[in-house]
Write a protein that holds these residues in place. Structure first.
Motif, PDB file in Angstrom:
ATOM      1  N   LEU A 325      52.742   2.373 -97.974  1.00 16.73           N
ATOM      2  CA  LEU A 325      51.468   1.789 -97.554  1.00 16.73           C
ATOM      3  C   LEU A 325      51.054   2.317 -96.194  1.00 16.73           C
ATOM      4  N   SER A 414      43.313 -10.354-101.715  1.00 20.71           N
ATOM      5  CA  SER A 414      44.068 -10.045-100.498  1.00 20.71           C
ATOM      6  C   SER A 414      43.871  -8.582-100.114  1.00 20.71           C
ATOM      7  N   TYR A 415      44.051  -8.301 -98.846  1.00 18.78           N
ATOM      8  CA  TYR A 415      43.930  -6.926 -98.360  1.00 18.78           C
ATOM      9  C   TYR A 415      44.963  -6.033 -99.056  1.00 18.78           C
ATOM     10  N   GLN A 416      46.170  -6.570 -99.256  1.00 18.07           N
ATOM     11  CA  GLN A 416      47.234  -5.811 -99.921  1.00 18.07           C
ATOM     12  C   GLN A 416      46.807  -5.415-101.335  1.00 18.07           C
ATOM     13  N   LYS A 417      46.227  -6.363-102.070  1.00 16.77           N
ATOM     14  CA  LYS A 417      45.811  -6.067-103.440  1.00 16.77           C
ATOM     15  C   LYS A 417      44.673  -5.050-103.448  1.00 16.77           C
ATOM     16  N   CYS A 419      44.158  -2.758-101.234  1.00 16.47           N
ATOM     17  CA  CYS A 419      44.782  -1.466-100.940  1.00 16.47           C
ATOM     18  C   CYS A 419      45.387  -0.860-102.204  1.00 16.47           C
ATOM     19  N   ASN A 420      46.104  -1.688-102.957  1.00 13.25           N
ATOM     20  CA  ASN A 420      46.748  -1.191-104.178  1.00 13.25           C
ATOM     21  C   ASN A 420      45.726  -0.668-105.179  1.00 13.25           C
TER      22      ASN A 420
END
Length: 441
Positions: A325, A414-417, A419-420
């Motif tokens: 990441l 979410s920011y993580q999702k 990004c993914n």
């Protein structure tokens, strides 16, 4: 031996003086042939080798064996502000090449009636050398590679090709037939092509040589046979011979140009159920061995078309599929230059407004099993790329604006999702170099 080489060179020169190749009219331009420009844009191979984005401005490109200049024009169109230098054995071809680039407004181009053996006389070093449809006509391809290497900058790249012996097997039989008929004794022209057509028309349709080497194209335009059945000096090579030539010239293989055609695993119905020989040996197979197996199993490619360069000049980099990441957060995203047109941008906007999936293969049609179809919503993340390169993070932020909530749970994404999801989008595109990803910092 030297006399035979000189005689063959003279035959080839006369052949292409009589019928310059390719025979496209001077006013014809490849500027809308995105597949061709995708290959001729030197950003493509430099990215493959080092995962870096180069600037074409000021680069010096040699078109060795430029023929009538269509490849030179493609190189000029694909590489803005680069200097093009073309050489060819045929004086008539060189004249046409110069006229072609002048006609299309490319004045930073020079052309010389020289053989590849005379390349050092130019007194130049090149960032990139294109030697298309020429190397297989040389009496000694290794010498040709060595001479190109001698004028290649340390980090430069050569694009060249050899005729595939396995794919063109029957054409070499046809050339032997023409030799036996005396059609290759001089410089073949339309008269010899007509004699060959008479022969082929007289044969039964089930005669193997006619089945394998003759069709409506040759029957309706027998001059096409001049670049196949009647081609002077034509020789075929295998993958093993290609690698042996590179080794003898002390050049390092980079990649096949249409690498998608050379994927061994794509020849099998099910990647998860491979024959035991392949399953057990695959981890140990070198690139050469894998390409050799493809050639034996499925020899569909007329050309062994490849990029190479000086040994030990490739930079080490982490493949995109191994990025963490943090790697992604430091990345900048570039659209491949051949996709960066107002027409393609408009098509994408139309897909977004009409909620249709966006198919990148409509523009650069690579030989892949299934087209890359992108959902119109997430495809909207790509629009800023037409303005210029973008940080990965800005595309993620754009995606969060487009899709701030999960459509099922209605919870914020979410920011993580996010990004993914953008990672997955870019990875699907980067595999085929529709986008180029660059690490910064």
């Amino acid at each position: 031996m030297e006399n035979q080489t000189s005689e063959l060179r003279e035959k080839i020169r006369q052949h292409f003086n009589q019928i310059p190749y390719p025979n496209n009219p001077v006013e014809t331009s490849p500027k809308n042939d995105l597949n061709l420009l995708y290959v001729y844009n030197i950003k493509t191979p430099f990215y493959i080798r080092n995962q870096t984005i180069i600037d074409t401005k000021g680069k010096v490109i040699l078109d060795a064996g430029c023929g009538s200049g269509y490849t030179s024009l493609a190189l000029a169109e694909a590489n803005p502000e680069a200097k093009i230098v073309g050489i060819d054995l045929s004086e008539e071809s060189v004249k046409l090449a110069y006229q072609r680039l002048q006609y299309h407004g490319f004045h930073n181009a020079e052309f010389y009636p020289l053989s590849i053996e005379d390349i050092p006389k130019l007194g130049l070093e090149f960032d990139y050398i294109n030697c298309d449809e020429t190397l297989y006509l040389l009496p000694d391809p290794v010498l040709g590679l060595q001479l190109m290497k001698s004028v290649l900058k340390p980090d430069g790249i050569i694009h060249t090709n050899l005729h595939s012996y396995r794919q063109r097997f029957y054409f070499y039989q046809a050339q032997e037939l023409c030799q036996t008929m005396g059609l290759l004794d001089g410089s073949p022209g339309e008269f010899e092509a007509e004699l060959l057509r008479d022969m082929m028309r007289a044969l039964r349709d089930d005669v193997i040589l006619k089945q394998k080497t003759w069709d409506d194209e040759f029957d309706n335009a027998p001059a096409s046979a001049l670049f196949n059945h009647l081609l002077q000096g034509d020789k075929g090579h295998t993958v093993k011979e290609m690698f042996a030539a590179l080794k003898a010239a002390d050049l390092e293989f980079m990649s096949m140009v249409e690498w998608q055609h050379w994927e061994l695993m794509d020849l099998f119905k099910n990647r998860d159920d491979l024959p035991i020989f392949i399953a057990m040996s695959l981890p140990e197979l070198s690139v050469e061995e894998q390409l050799h197996l493809v050639e034996l199993l499925h020899p569909t490619q007329r050309l062994l078309d490849f990029w190479c360069g000086h040994p030990h000049e490739s930079k080490t980099f982490v493949p995109v599929y191994e990025w963490t990441l943090n790697d992604w957060l430091m990345a900048r995203v570039h659209l491949h230059p051949q996709l960066k047109t107002p027409e393609i941008q408009k098509d994408l906007i139309d897909c977004i407004t009409q909620e249709r999936s966006w198919s990148v293969g409509n523009y650069i049609n690579l030989p892949i099993k299934a087209p890359v179809e992108i959902d119109s919503a997430i495809a909207a993340c790509l629009l800023p790329l037409w303005e210029g390169e973008q940080p990965f993070t800005s595309l993620v932020e754009r995606w969060l604006l487009i899709k701030p909530r999960d459509i099922v749970s209605l919870e914020p994404i979410s920011y993580q999702k996010a990004c993914n999801e953008v990672q997955n989008l870019l990875y699907r595109l980067e595999v085929f170099l529709y986008v180029l990803l660059e690490q910064v910092g």
